[in-house]
Design a protein around this motif. Structure first.
Motif, PDB file in Angstrom:
ATOM      1  N   PRO A  20       0.786  -1.228   0.000  1.00 59.36           N
ATOM      2  CA  PRO A  20       0.000   0.000   0.000  1.00 59.36           C
ATOM      3  C   PRO A  20       0.818   1.278   0.000  1.00 59.36           C
ATOM      4  O   PRO A  20       0.303   2.340   0.256  1.00 59.36           O
ATOM      5  N   GLY A  21       2.097   1.199  -0.290  1.00 52.40           N
ATOM      6  CA  GLY A  21       2.898   2.401  -0.339  1.00 52.40           C
ATOM      7  C   GLY A  21       4.341   2.084  -0.649  1.00 52.40           C
ATOM      8  O   GLY A  21       4.788   0.948  -0.552  1.00 52.40           O
ATOM      9  N   ILE A  22       5.076   3.107  -1.065  1.00 50.56           N
ATOM     10  CA  ILE A  22       6.494   2.949  -1.371  1.00 50.56           C
ATOM     11  C   ILE A  22       7.202   4.254  -1.020  1.00 50.56           C
ATOM     12  O   ILE A  22       6.609   5.339  -1.104  1.00 50.56           O
ATOM     13  N   ALA A  23       8.450   4.163  -0.578  1.00 52.28           N
ATOM     14  CA  ALA A  23       9.164   5.350  -0.119  1.00 52.28           C
ATOM     15  C   ALA A  23      10.653   5.223  -0.411  1.00 52.28           C
ATOM     16  O   ALA A  23      11.170   4.129  -0.646  1.00 52.28           O
ATOM     17  N   PHE A  24      11.323   6.368  -0.383  1.00 53.14           N
ATOM     18  CA  PHE A  24      12.772   6.463  -0.566  1.00 53.14           C
ATOM     19  C   PHE A  24      13.307   7.324   0.573  1.00 53.14           C
ATOM     20  O   PHE A  24      12.702   8.344   0.921  1.00 53.14           O
ATOM     21  N   ILE A  25      14.437   6.929   1.153  1.00 58.83           N
ATOM     22  CA  ILE A  25      15.033   7.666   2.267  1.00 58.83           C
ATOM     23  C   ILE A  25      16.478   8.007   1.941  1.00 58.83           C
ATOM     24  O   ILE A  25      17.222   7.166   1.420  1.00 58.83           O
ATOM     25  N   ASP A  55      25.330  17.850   8.069  1.00 57.28           N
ATOM     26  CA  ASP A  55      25.367  19.302   7.976  1.00 57.28           C
ATOM     27  C   ASP A  55      26.799  19.799   8.216  1.00 57.28           C
ATOM     28  O   ASP A  55      27.749  19.002   8.295  1.00 57.28           O
ATOM     29  N   ASN A  56      26.965  21.096   8.351  1.00 62.20           N
ATOM     30  CA  ASN A  56      28.306  21.664   8.510  1.00 62.20           C
ATOM     31  C   ASN A  56      28.952  21.299   9.840  1.00 62.20           C
ATOM     32  O   ASN A  56      30.157  21.477  10.018  1.00 62.20           O
ATOM     33  N   HIS A  57      28.155  20.808  10.782  1.00 58.34           N
ATOM     34  CA  HIS A  57      28.690  20.352  12.062  1.00 58.34           C
ATOM     35  C   HIS A  57      28.873  18.831  12.067  1.00 58.34           C
ATOM     36  O   HIS A  57      29.112  18.253  13.129  1.00 58.34           O
ATOM     37  N   HIS A  58      28.713  18.213  10.922  1.00 55.20           N
ATOM     38  CA  HIS A  58      28.838  16.765  10.731  1.00 55.20           C
ATOM     39  C   HIS A  58      27.658  15.992  11.319  1.00 55.20           C
ATOM     40  O   HIS A  58      27.682  14.754  11.350  1.00 55.20           O
ATOM     41  N   HIS A  59      26.623  16.678  11.778  1.00 56.59           N
ATOM     42  CA  HIS A  59      25.445  15.999  12.305  1.00 56.59           C
ATOM     43  C   HIS A  59      24.608  15.422  11.160  1.00 56.59           C
ATOM     44  O   HIS A  59      24.493  16.031  10.094  1.00 56.59           O
ATOM     45  N   TRP A  60      23.992  14.267  11.414  1.00 57.05           N
ATOM     46  CA  TRP A  60      23.198  13.593  10.390  1.00 57.05           C
ATOM     47  C   TRP A  60      21.761  14.111  10.372  1.00 57.05           C
ATOM     48  O   TRP A  60      21.180  14.410  11.421  1.00 57.05           O
ATOM     49  N   HIS A  61      21.200  14.180   9.163  1.00 57.01           N
ATOM     50  CA  HIS A  61      19.792  14.504   8.943  1.00 57.01           C
ATOM     51  C   HIS A  61      19.236  13.514   7.922  1.00 57.01           C
ATOM     52  O   HIS A  61      19.965  13.036   7.036  1.00 57.01           O
ATOM     53  N   PHE A  62      17.945  13.217   8.040  1.00 57.47           N
ATOM     54  CA  PHE A  62      17.310  12.247   7.149  1.00 57.47           C
ATOM     55  C   PHE A  62      15.943  12.747   6.724  1.00 57.47           C
ATOM     56  O   PHE A  62      15.253  13.452   7.488  1.00 57.47           O
ATOM     57  N   ALA A  63      15.545  12.366   5.517  1.00 59.48           N
ATOM     58  CA  ALA A  63      14.206  12.690   5.026  1.00 59.48           C
ATOM     59  C   ALA A  63      13.654  11.496   4.271  1.00 59.48           C
ATOM     60  O   ALA A  63      14.403  10.721   3.661  1.00 59.48           O
ATOM     61  N   VAL A  64      12.334  11.353   4.319  1.00 61.59           N
ATOM     62  CA  VAL A  64      11.631  10.298   3.585  1.00 61.59           C
ATOM     63  C   VAL A  64      10.808  10.945   2.480  1.00 61.59           C
ATOM     64  O   VAL A  64      10.173  11.979   2.677  1.00 61.59           O
ATOM     65  N   GLN A  65      10.840  10.328   1.320  1.00 60.76           N
ATOM     66  CA  GLN A  65      10.045  10.773   0.184  1.00 60.76           C
ATOM     67  C   GLN A  65       8.991   9.716  -0.128  1.00 60.76           C
ATOM     68  O   GLN A  65       9.317   8.556  -0.380  1.00 60.76           O
ATOM     69  N   LYS A  66       7.748  10.113  -0.048  1.00 60.84           N
ATOM     70  CA  LYS A  66       6.646   9.202  -0.365  1.00 60.84           C
ATOM     71  C   LYS A  66       6.415   9.209  -1.871  1.00 60.84           C
ATOM     72  O   LYS A  66       6.297  10.263  -2.486  1.00 60.84           O
ATOM     73  N   HIS A  67       6.332   8.022  -2.466  1.00 61.11           N
ATOM     74  CA  HIS A  67       6.218   7.897  -3.915  1.00 61.11           C
ATOM     75  C   HIS A  67       4.764   7.922  -4.364  1.00 61.11           C
ATOM     76  O   HIS A  67       3.849   7.688  -3.574  1.00 61.11           O
ATOM     77  N   PRO A  68       4.536   8.165  -5.668  1.00 62.58           N
ATOM     78  CA  PRO A  68       3.161   8.302  -6.159  1.00 62.58           C
ATOM     79  C   PRO A  68       2.406   6.999  -6.314  1.00 62.58           C
ATOM     80  O   PRO A  68       1.222   7.016  -6.589  1.00 62.58           O
ATOM     81  N   GLY A  69       3.051   5.871  -6.210  1.00 66.68           N
ATOM     82  CA  GLY A  69       2.323   4.622  -6.408  1.00 66.68           C
ATOM     83  C   GLY A  69       2.993   3.470  -5.724  1.00 66.68           C
ATOM     84  O   GLY A  69       4.091   3.569  -5.197  1.00 66.68           O
ATOM     85  N   GLY A  70       2.322   2.352  -5.719  1.00 66.38           N
ATOM     86  CA  GLY A  70       2.883   1.122  -5.189  1.00 66.38           C
ATOM     87  C   GLY A  70       3.367   0.250  -6.316  1.00 66.38           C
ATOM     88  O   GLY A  70       3.423   0.664  -7.471  1.00 66.38           O
ATOM     89  N   TYR A  71       3.708  -0.985  -6.007  1.00 71.51           N
ATOM     90  CA  TYR A  71       4.268  -1.876  -7.012  1.00 71.51           C
ATOM     91  C   TYR A  71       3.157  -2.555  -7.812  1.00 71.51           C
ATOM     92  O   TYR A  71       3.005  -3.770  -7.806  1.00 71.51           O
ATOM     93  N   ASN A  72       2.346  -1.801  -8.499  1.00 72.67           N
ATOM     94  CA  ASN A  72       1.430  -2.399  -9.480  1.00 72.67           C
ATOM     95  C   ASN A  72       0.993  -1.344 -10.478  1.00 72.67           C
ATOM     96  O   ASN A  72       1.227  -0.158 -10.292  1.00 72.67           O
ATOM     97  N   ALA A  73       0.347  -1.779 -11.531  1.00 67.50           N
ATOM     98  CA  ALA A  73       0.038  -0.884 -12.639  1.00 67.50           C
ATOM     99  C   ALA A  73      -0.997   0.166 -12.285  1.00 67.50           C
ATOM    100  O   ALA A  73      -1.148   1.150 -13.001  1.00 67.50           O
TER     101      ALA A  73
END
Length: 319
Positions: A270-275, A280-298
């Motif tokens: 029911p969903g698919i995503a990319f992470i 950053d400039n202080h070497h700290h980590w940041h993350f984001a998730v991108q929700k995709h427009p469709g799932g694995y079917n036509a």
């Protein structure tokens, strides 16, 4: 190509809000037959070529365009990964896809000479694993980016160690939709609680945080479902997962979890995503998730969007 690497490195969050990011199934290089398939680690049953383990690799982003709905009879991943999918081009300045590949390997390099110069850069790579979980300790200050396999049921979690250096040395895990029956040995190896796959996935997430999260830090996860992570240890209340919305929102304060699967009609996923992650400039980590427009079917694209509107369905920075 078309400056995608430069644009991503300059502002990963803005990049993810503009272009759908994908990983392509790799194909053997026609000259040297080396390949890195950006999918599942430790699995060679259907591929005689190497798949990368959790490691640092050289990556390249290439342009792709997909003009509308998924072709009839083709799945979402087939449309993106086929040798010559209708409407998908990798030399298009108006592209709405940015495809991630290991340098000089993969579908987009088949027609190019080996040794083609690109704007390469290093990034951590975390594949998924069958009936289990992979993890990485992102503790090399010289590696400033992170990618993981695409999500269609899995959970991604970030654990920050205690202390001032913690945000620059986080642990990450990619927990499979079916996490198996026991936590990884590094997380104690105990049996995962619950009588369903969904419950065991939450149990694996909890085992990861119990092993890796420092005192005074926060849960930050992305999951398929909105089910709450049960309380444990220093996490005194259950942590639900809020939907990734088209508008997005601010980085959460305190514990924060998000879910990308909200369309039950997209069977079986029911969903698919990319992470993606970045320092950053202080070497700290940041993350984001991108929700995709469709799932694995036509039906994925038409269900989520009208024809010819293939764009990210929402991007949420969660750390």
């Amino acid at each position: 190509m078309h400056g995608l690497n430069k644009k991503f490195k300059a502002d990963p969050l803005a990049f993810m809000n503009r272009l759908i990011m994908v990983t392509l199934p790799a194909q053997p290089c026609p000259t040297c037959h080396c390949v890195m398939d950006l999918g599942q680690g430790r699995w060679v049953g259907n591929n005689i070529y190497a798949r990368p383990e959790p490691m640092v690799l050289k990556f390249d982003l290439i342009a792709g365009a997909f003009a509308g709905n998924i072709p009839a009879g083709q799945s979402f991943d087939q449309a993106l990964g086929a040798a010559a999918p209708a409407g998908l081009a990798f030399d298009n300045p108006t592209a709405n896809y940015a495809a991630l590949q290991v340098l000089k390997v993969g579908l987009a390099r088949v027609a190019n000479p080996v040794g083609r110069l690109t704007n390469e850069y290093s990034a951590y790579w975390l594949p998924w694993a069958t009936a289990g979980a992979n993890e990485l300790h992102l503790n090399d200050p010289n590696v400033r980016f992170f990618f993981t396999a695409m999500f269609s049921g899995c959970t991604f979690s970030v654990a920050t160690p205690a202390g001032a250096a913690g945000p620059a040395n986080v642990w990450v895990t990619h927990i499979a939709w079916d996490p198996g029956v026991n936590a990884p040995a590094a997380w104690g190896g105990a049996a995962l609680a619950g009588g369903t796959i969904d419950a065991r996935r939450l149990s694996a997430e909890r085992a990861f945080y119990t092993a890796r999260m420092g005192a005074g830090t926060f849960v930050r996860s992305v999951a398929l479902r909105p089910d709450a992570l049960p309380a444990f240890g220093g996490v005194v209340a259950a942590v639900p997962a809020a939907p990734v919305t088209a508008v997005g929102g601010p980085v959460p304060v305190g514990h924060g979890r998000y879910c990308y699967g909200d369309n039950a009609m997209l069977v079986p996923n029911p969903g698919i995503a990319f992470i993606a992650g970045w320092r950053d400039n202080h070497h700290h980590w940041h993350f984001a998730v991108q929700k995709h427009p469709g799932g694995y079917n036509a039906l994925g694209a038409p269900l989520q969007r009208g024809p010819n509107t293939i764009v990210p369905q929402g991007v949420q920075q969660f750390l």
